[in-house]
Design a protein around this motif. Sequence first.
Motif, PDB file in Angstrom:
ATOM      1  N   ARG A 216       0.829  -1.206   0.000  1.00 55.38           N
ATOM      2  CA  ARG A 216       0.000   0.000   0.000  1.00 55.38           C
ATOM      3  C   ARG A 216       0.866   1.259   0.000  1.00 55.38           C
ATOM      4  O   ARG A 216       0.475   2.300  -0.540  1.00 55.38           O
ATOM      5  N   SER A 241       1.126  -6.585  -2.837  1.00 53.85           N
ATOM      6  CA  SER A 241       0.213  -7.049  -1.785  1.00 53.85           C
ATOM      7  C   SER A 241      -1.220  -6.842  -2.278  1.00 53.85           C
ATOM      8  O   SER A 241      -1.463  -6.138  -3.267  1.00 53.85           O
ATOM      9  N   THR A 259      -4.933 -15.239  -1.343  1.00 51.54           N
ATOM     10  CA  THR A 259      -5.893 -15.167  -2.448  1.00 51.54           C
ATOM     11  C   THR A 259      -5.214 -14.711  -3.738  1.00 51.54           C
ATOM     12  O   THR A 259      -5.878 -14.323  -4.694  1.00 51.54           O
ATOM     13  N   SER A 274       3.159  -4.629   5.208  1.00 48.88           N
ATOM     14  CA  SER A 274       3.140  -4.792   6.669  1.00 48.88           C
ATOM     15  C   SER A 274       3.417  -6.218   7.112  1.00 48.88           C
ATOM     16  O   SER A 274       3.875  -6.440   8.231  1.00 48.88           O
ATOM     17  N   GLN A 278      -2.135 -13.141   5.630  1.00 49.71           N
ATOM     18  CA  GLN A 278      -2.560 -13.572   4.282  1.00 49.71           C
ATOM     19  C   GLN A 278      -1.479 -13.296   3.246  1.00 49.71           C
ATOM     20  O   GLN A 278      -1.404 -13.970   2.233  1.00 49.71           O
ATOM     21  N   ASN A 293      10.661  -1.293   5.576  1.00 50.39           N
ATOM     22  CA  ASN A 293       9.436  -0.750   6.146  1.00 50.39           C
ATOM     23  C   ASN A 293       9.823   0.345   7.127  1.00 50.39           C
ATOM     24  O   ASN A 293      10.795   0.189   7.880  1.00 50.39           O
TER      25      ASN A 293
HETATM   26  P1  FAD Z   1      -0.658  -2.254   4.913  1.00 49.90           P
HETATM   27  O1  FAD Z   1      -1.043  -3.302   5.867  1.00 49.90           O
HETATM   28  O2  FAD Z   1      -1.441  -0.968   4.943  1.00 49.90           O
HETATM   29  O3  FAD Z   1       0.880  -1.937   5.174  1.00 49.90           O
HETATM   30  C1  FAD Z   1       1.593  -0.937   4.542  1.00 49.90           C
HETATM   31  C2  FAD Z   1       2.970  -0.913   5.202  1.00 49.90           C
HETATM   32  O4  FAD Z   1       3.783   0.033   4.528  1.00 49.90           O
HETATM   33  C3  FAD Z   1       2.968  -0.536   6.664  1.00 49.90           C
HETATM   34  O5  FAD Z   1       3.640  -1.554   7.406  1.00 49.90           O
HETATM   35  C4  FAD Z   1       3.747   0.786   6.741  1.00 49.90           C
HETATM   36  O6  FAD Z   1       4.544   0.889   7.900  1.00 49.90           O
HETATM   37  C5  FAD Z   1       4.602   0.675   5.505  1.00 49.90           C
HETATM   38  N1  FAD Z   1       4.987   1.981   4.928  1.00 49.90           N
HETATM   39  C6  FAD Z   1       4.192   3.053   4.694  1.00 49.90           C
HETATM   40  N2  FAD Z   1       4.900   4.006   4.066  1.00 49.90           N
HETATM   41  C7  FAD Z   1       6.162   3.529   3.916  1.00 49.90           C
HETATM   42  C8  FAD Z   1       7.338   4.053   3.327  1.00 49.90           C
HETATM   43  N3  FAD Z   1       7.368   5.258   2.748  1.00 49.90           N
HETATM   44  N4  FAD Z   1       8.452   3.289   3.354  1.00 49.90           N
HETATM   45  C9  FAD Z   1       8.455   2.046   3.918  1.00 49.90           C
HETATM   46  N5  FAD Z   1       7.351   1.506   4.492  1.00 49.90           N
HETATM   47  C10 FAD Z   1       6.226   2.238   4.470  1.00 49.90           C
HETATM   48  N6  FAD Z   1      -3.128  -9.612   1.368  1.00 49.90           N
HETATM   49  C11 FAD Z   1      -2.177  -9.956   0.489  1.00 49.90           C
HETATM   50  O7  FAD Z   1      -1.144  -9.281   0.376  1.00 49.90           O
HETATM   51  N7  FAD Z   1      -2.347 -11.051  -0.329  1.00 49.90           N
HETATM   52  C12 FAD Z   1      -3.450 -11.845  -0.278  1.00 49.90           C
HETATM   53  O8  FAD Z   1      -3.561 -12.788  -1.047  1.00 49.90           O
HETATM   54  C13 FAD Z   1      -4.460 -11.506   0.677  1.00 49.90           C
HETATM   55  N8  FAD Z   1      -5.568 -12.274   0.803  1.00 49.90           N
HETATM   56  C14 FAD Z   1      -6.475 -11.975   1.774  1.00 49.90           C
HETATM   57  C15 FAD Z   1      -7.577 -12.831   1.979  1.00 49.90           C
HETATM   58  C16 FAD Z   1      -8.489 -12.550   2.967  1.00 49.90           C
HETATM   59  C17 FAD Z   1      -9.635 -13.489   3.177  1.00 49.90           C
HETATM   60  C18 FAD Z   1      -8.334 -11.387   3.761  1.00 49.90           C
HETATM   61  C19 FAD Z   1      -9.324 -11.073   4.862  1.00 49.90           C
HETATM   62  C20 FAD Z   1      -7.288 -10.528   3.567  1.00 49.90           C
HETATM   63  C21 FAD Z   1      -6.336 -10.801   2.563  1.00 49.90           C
HETATM   64  N9  FAD Z   1      -5.236  -9.965   2.344  1.00 49.90           N
HETATM   65  C22 FAD Z   1      -4.266 -10.342   1.472  1.00 49.90           C
HETATM   66  C23 FAD Z   1      -5.134  -8.629   2.952  1.00 49.90           C
HETATM   67  C24 FAD Z   1      -4.230  -8.561   4.174  1.00 49.90           C
HETATM   68  O9  FAD Z   1      -4.963  -8.861   5.350  1.00 49.90           O
HETATM   69  C25 FAD Z   1      -3.662  -7.137   4.314  1.00 49.90           C
HETATM   70  O10 FAD Z   1      -4.726  -6.215   4.388  1.00 49.90           O
HETATM   71  C26 FAD Z   1      -2.738  -6.711   3.190  1.00 49.90           C
HETATM   72  O11 FAD Z   1      -1.765  -7.709   2.955  1.00 49.90           O
HETATM   73  C27 FAD Z   1      -2.048  -5.401   3.553  1.00 49.90           C
HETATM   74  O12 FAD Z   1      -1.269  -4.969   2.475  1.00 49.90           O
HETATM   75  P2  FAD Z   1      -0.022  -4.027   2.730  1.00 49.90           P
HETATM   76  O13 FAD Z   1       0.932  -4.688   3.638  1.00 49.90           O
HETATM   77  O14 FAD Z   1       0.439  -3.555   1.410  1.00 49.90           O
HETATM   78  O15 FAD Z   1      -0.714  -2.748   3.427  1.00 49.90           O
END
Ligand code: FAD
Length: 326
Positions: A216, A241, A259, A274, A278, A293
């Motif tokens: 994200r 992600s 997924t 993060s 999943q 991160n």
């Molecule tokens: P976030 O959790 O929002 O994390 C973003 C991270 O970026 C944070 O740790 C933050 O500290 C860091 N950050 C922000 N800015 C910076 C920067 N400038 N430099 C360095 N770090 C920074 N997720 C998947 O990925 N794959 C799947 O297949 C999947 N399937 C799912 C299935 C189900 C049934 C459910 C309920 C959820 C599923 N999810 C899946 C979603 C999962 O739960 C998380 O919501 C998702 O993985 C979060 O993505 P993220 O880490 O990119 O975002």
Amino acid sequence: MPKGILVVLEQYNGELRKVSLELLSEGRRLADASGLTLTGALLGQGVKDLASVAASHGADRVIVVEDVALKDYTTGAYTSVLNRIIRQEDPEVVFIGNTGMGRDLAPRLAQRLGVGSASDCVAVTVDSTYKLIFRRPIYAGKAYAEVATEARPILATIRPNSFSISASSPDRQAEVVEETATIDANDLQAIVKEVVRQASSRPELTDANIIVSGGRAMKNAENFQLLEELADTIGAAIGASRAAVDSGYREYKYQVGQTGKTVAPTLYIACGISGAIQHLAGMGSSKVIVAINKDPEANIFTVADYGIVGDLYEIVPLLTEEFKKQ
Ligand code: FAD
């Protein structure tokens, strides 16, 4: 006569997929340890030449079935042909890559043969009674189950990158058996009319040795350019992600996780991810994990071999610059 090991070979764009070479290499190791014969099943059109590649990676025999209906994968046609081959060969075990094709094919084939299947296995061992034990992740990778089945043959899909590829021996010969495709008309209900391939110089995500993945924190599609530059410098594939995919930064085919796709590269670089359970379910068995991160408490650091706490917008360009010097 001892039963053998059958590997379903997967070919794409005129080449055997990397996972097929991994399965042949592991199949060879098991065959040598148990005195079994290693056979590859090669289906397609114009694929016969790939039998020598299978031989060079350990196959004793290669069954080649060529037909226009097998040119592109369809569940029906491949199930029909492989069902017949497996009944005829009566192997002890059938290895299939846990790829898009394998995940689709194995359950249908198991149902047709009336046997069980172990899916997404990451290791195979032989116990003291010569029984094959399959190790597979459960609860989104939080634990592992060891599975053995009584019915024969055992069907197992194997996660790509679980086994190393042994060195190719170009002089190695295999018996090549050419067979005609006999496909039940009921199995030809779906046909592939056209395959549109997207041109990309990057490796396929599930085959890649190195993956650079963004979360994200990438904030938009354009910022992925930063990861693409790093990926192109080190020959990596791009992953994402679900948050990045759901936000529209990347297409679904790049999603890694429960997924999305399951990957196990030698090196996985997670940028601004993060480390939700999943996501870990899809990449937790990577050999080396590097996490970037800015939150030192981020869960991704619990699985990372190397953690860099900081802003990815500063760190990724520095990494790219350093790799370019190599
Ligand atoms: P976030 O959790 O929002 O994390 C973003 C991270 O970026 C944070 O740790 C933050 O500290 C860091 N950050 C922000 N800015 C910076 C920067 N400038 N430099 C360095 N770090 C920074 N997720 C998947 O990925 N794959 C799947 O297949 C999947 N399937 C799912 C299935 C189900 C049934 C459910 C309920 C959820 C599923 N999810 C899946 C979603 C999962 O739960 C998380 O919501 C998702 O993985 C979060 O993505 P993220 O880490 O990119 O975002």
